[in-house]
Write a protein that holds these residues in place. Structure first.
Motif, mmCIF file in Angstrom:
data_model
loop_
_atom_site.group_PDB
_atom_site.id
_atom_site.type_symbol
_atom_site.label_atom_id
_atom_site.label_comp_id
_atom_site.label_asym_id
_atom_site.label_seq_id
_atom_site.Cartn_x
_atom_site.Cartn_y
_atom_site.Cartn_z
ATOM 1 N N CYS A 23 0.838 -1.211 0.000
ATOM 2 C CA CYS A 23 0.000 0.000 0.000
ATOM 3 C C CYS A 23 0.868 1.255 0.000
ATOM 4 O O CYS A 23 0.563 2.231 -0.698
ATOM 5 C CB CYS A 23 -0.945 -0.002 1.197
ATOM 6 S SG CYS A 23 -2.346 -1.131 1.030
ATOM 7 N N ASP A 26 2.257 1.725 -3.534
ATOM 8 C CA ASP A 26 1.244 2.285 -4.425
ATOM 9 C C ASP A 26 1.004 3.758 -4.117
ATOM 10 O O ASP A 26 0.857 4.571 -5.030
ATOM 11 C CB ASP A 26 -0.059 1.495 -4.308
ATOM 12 C CG ASP A 26 -1.068 1.908 -5.361
ATOM 13 O OD1 ASP A 26 -0.765 1.782 -6.559
ATOM 14 O OD2 ASP A 26 -2.171 2.373 -4.982
ATOM 15 N N GLN A 62 -0.751 -3.243 -7.426
ATOM 16 C CA GLN A 62 -2.179 -3.317 -7.086
ATOM 17 C C GLN A 62 -2.709 -4.746 -7.172
ATOM 18 O O GLN A 62 -3.511 -5.165 -6.334
ATOM 19 C CB GLN A 62 -2.976 -2.381 -7.988
ATOM 20 C CG GLN A 62 -2.720 -0.929 -7.667
ATOM 21 C CD GLN A 62 -3.442 0.025 -8.590
ATOM 22 O OE1 GLN A 62 -4.296 -0.370 -9.369
ATOM 23 N NE2 GLN A 62 -3.103 1.294 -8.501
ATOM 24 N N PHE A 66 -4.223 -7.236 -3.992
ATOM 25 C CA PHE A 66 -5.388 -8.118 -4.026
ATOM 26 C C PHE A 66 -4.995 -9.550 -3.686
ATOM 27 O O PHE A 66 -5.683 -10.231 -2.918
ATOM 28 C CB PHE A 66 -6.067 -8.065 -5.399
ATOM 29 C CG PHE A 66 -7.200 -9.041 -5.519
ATOM 30 C CD1 PHE A 66 -8.405 -8.797 -4.884
ATOM 31 C CD2 PHE A 66 -7.053 -10.217 -6.225
ATOM 32 C CE1 PHE A 66 -9.446 -9.710 -4.962
ATOM 33 C CE2 PHE A 66 -8.082 -11.134 -6.311
ATOM 34 C CZ PHE A 66 -9.283 -10.872 -5.680
ATOM 35 N N VAL A 94 -14.476 -4.156 0.167
ATOM 36 C CA VAL A 94 -13.094 -4.171 -0.333
ATOM 37 C C VAL A 94 -12.975 -5.040 -1.582
ATOM 38 O O VAL A 94 -12.204 -4.725 -2.494
ATOM 39 C CB VAL A 94 -12.098 -4.601 0.765
ATOM 40 C CG1 VAL A 94 -12.190 -6.077 1.076
ATOM 41 C CG2 VAL A 94 -10.681 -4.219 0.396
ATOM 42 N N LEU A 95 -13.757 -6.105 -1.674
ATOM 43 C CA LEU A 95 -13.700 -6.960 -2.858
ATOM 44 C C LEU A 95 -14.270 -6.260 -4.087
ATOM 45 O O LEU A 95 -13.806 -6.491 -5.204
ATOM 46 C CB LEU A 95 -14.432 -8.281 -2.601
ATOM 47 C CG LEU A 95 -13.764 -9.205 -1.587
ATOM 48 C CD1 LEU A 95 -14.638 -10.427 -1.311
ATOM 49 C CD2 LEU A 95 -12.380 -9.634 -2.053
ATOM 50 N N HIS A 98 -11.584 -3.303 -5.268
ATOM 51 C CA HIS A 98 -10.369 -3.680 -6.001
ATOM 52 C C HIS A 98 -10.517 -3.546 -7.515
ATOM 53 O O HIS A 98 -9.713 -2.864 -8.144
ATOM 54 C CB HIS A 98 -9.921 -5.088 -5.612
ATOM 55 C CG HIS A 98 -9.022 -5.105 -4.433
ATOM 56 N ND1 HIS A 98 -7.672 -4.898 -4.517
ATOM 57 C CD2 HIS A 98 -9.270 -5.282 -3.123
ATOM 58 C CE1 HIS A 98 -7.126 -4.962 -3.320
ATOM 59 N NE2 HIS A 98 -8.085 -5.189 -2.444
ATOM 60 N N TYR A 101 -10.886 0.232 -8.477
ATOM 61 C CA TYR A 101 -9.662 1.015 -8.360
ATOM 62 C C TYR A 101 -8.624 0.621 -9.414
ATOM 63 O O TYR A 101 -7.992 1.479 -10.033
ATOM 64 C CB TYR A 101 -9.079 0.865 -6.956
ATOM 65 C CG TYR A 101 -7.802 1.640 -6.738
ATOM 66 C CD1 TYR A 101 -7.801 3.029 -6.764
ATOM 67 C CD2 TYR A 101 -6.613 0.982 -6.508
ATOM 68 C CE1 TYR A 101 -6.630 3.747 -6.568
ATOM 69 C CE2 TYR A 101 -5.439 1.688 -6.307
ATOM 70 C CZ TYR A 101 -5.455 3.070 -6.338
ATOM 71 O OH TYR A 101 -4.297 3.773 -6.150
ATOM 72 N N ILE A 102 -8.471 -0.676 -9.654
ATOM 73 C CA ILE A 102 -7.501 -1.125 -10.656
ATOM 74 C C ILE A 102 -7.925 -0.656 -12.050
ATOM 75 O O ILE A 102 -7.105 -0.174 -12.836
ATOM 76 C CB ILE A 102 -7.326 -2.657 -10.599
ATOM 77 C CG1 ILE A 102 -6.610 -3.048 -9.306
ATOM 78 C CG2 ILE A 102 -6.545 -3.170 -11.798
ATOM 79 C CD1 ILE A 102 -6.564 -4.542 -9.030
ATOM 80 N N TYR A 145 -9.474 3.193 -0.925
ATOM 81 C CA TYR A 145 -8.896 1.875 -1.213
ATOM 82 C C TYR A 145 -7.877 1.470 -0.149
ATOM 83 O O TYR A 145 -7.901 0.339 0.339
ATOM 84 C CB TYR A 145 -8.251 1.955 -2.597
ATOM 85 C CG TYR A 145 -7.434 0.783 -3.037
ATOM 86 C CD1 TYR A 145 -8.030 -0.369 -3.526
ATOM 87 C CD2 TYR A 145 -6.041 0.838 -3.021
ATOM 88 C CE1 TYR A 145 -7.278 -1.440 -3.978
ATOM 89 C CE2 TYR A 145 -5.277 -0.231 -3.469
ATOM 90 C CZ TYR A 145 -5.898 -1.352 -3.939
ATOM 91 O OH TYR A 145 -5.140 -2.405 -4.383
ATOM 92 N N ASN A 149 -8.438 -1.645 2.527
ATOM 93 C CA ASN A 149 -7.505 -2.769 2.588
ATOM 94 C C ASN A 149 -6.910 -2.929 3.978
ATOM 95 O O ASN A 149 -6.792 -4.048 4.481
ATOM 96 C CB ASN A 149 -6.385 -2.594 1.554
ATOM 97 C CG ASN A 149 -6.805 -3.091 0.204
ATOM 98 O OD1 ASN A 149 -7.047 -4.271 0.021
ATOM 99 N ND2 ASN A 149 -6.918 -2.184 -0.744
#
Length: 195
Positions: A23, A26, A62, A66, A94-95, A98, A101-102, A145, A149
């Motif tokens: 994190c 990123d 990223q 995940f 959060v699922l 992902h 955000y990606i 994000y 996470n």
């Protein structure tokens, strides 16, 4: 703690450390890719490939975030017995975040790399139509994000996710509560099965 529990605990701490490190990486790339001039005055194609490499590195980081979260979920009792729906319900936010955000990072990064592979400089990047609002929204989504996470990582540290008896008791309690309802007042109420 037994020897096996200590080993599992250490392995969990390694994954937590790796999650935080990813994190932070990123975050560092988000803080520099749109603001630092990696190419400088060098305009040949080899120098501009550094932009593509940095963008690719951000995508790898990223995806690694995940995968680290998935590995942490894989150690839970729910995952081991195949109750993936119950586990996914615990981490729905959060699922879903992902892929959002990606995908957003891919779209913004593709726009940035395409423009900078031309003769656009970092200063000119901010004058492109729509780039500034897209970048600001991306940074807001990135903050959500990171928090999601890290909160999920902390939540996965709860012993509840690794304890068979706790989930069996929750299952029986929820079935008992949904199968009967309380009717009447006071202490002498009757229970009736729900249809």
């Amino acid at each position: 703690m037994t020897r096996g529990e200590r080993g599992t605990h250490r392995w969990f701490l390694v994954k937590v450390f790796f999650m935080v490190l990813l994190c932070l990486c990123d975050l560092g790339l988000n803080s520099s890719l749109e603001f630092d001039d990696f190419v400088g005055s060098n305009t040949d194609d080899d120098a501009k490939n550094i932009l593509v490499l940095m963008f690719g590195l951000q995508m790898v980081i990223q995806i690694s975030i995940f995968l680290t979260l998935f590995l942490m979920m894989g150690d839970t009792y729910l995952f081991r017995v195949g109750l993936l729906g119950v586990l996914a319900k615990q981490f729905t936010g959060v699922l879903l975040l992902h892929p959002l955000y990606i995908g957003y990072t891919m779209a913004l990064g593709g726009y940035r790399v395409t423009e900078m592979h031309g003769d656009t400089t970092v200063a000119e990047l901010w004058t492109l139509p729509g780039f500034t609002p897209l970048s600001v929204i991306h940074k807001i989504v990135a903050a959500v994000y990171y928090v999601a996470n890290l909160r999920s990582t902390i939540k996965l540290g709860s012993p509840l996710f690794y304890n068979k008896d706790a989930w069996v008791n929750l299952y029986y309690d929820s079935n008992r509560d949904s199968a009967t309802i309380e009717q009447g007042g006071g202490g002498g109420g009757r229970r009736r099965k729900m249809v």
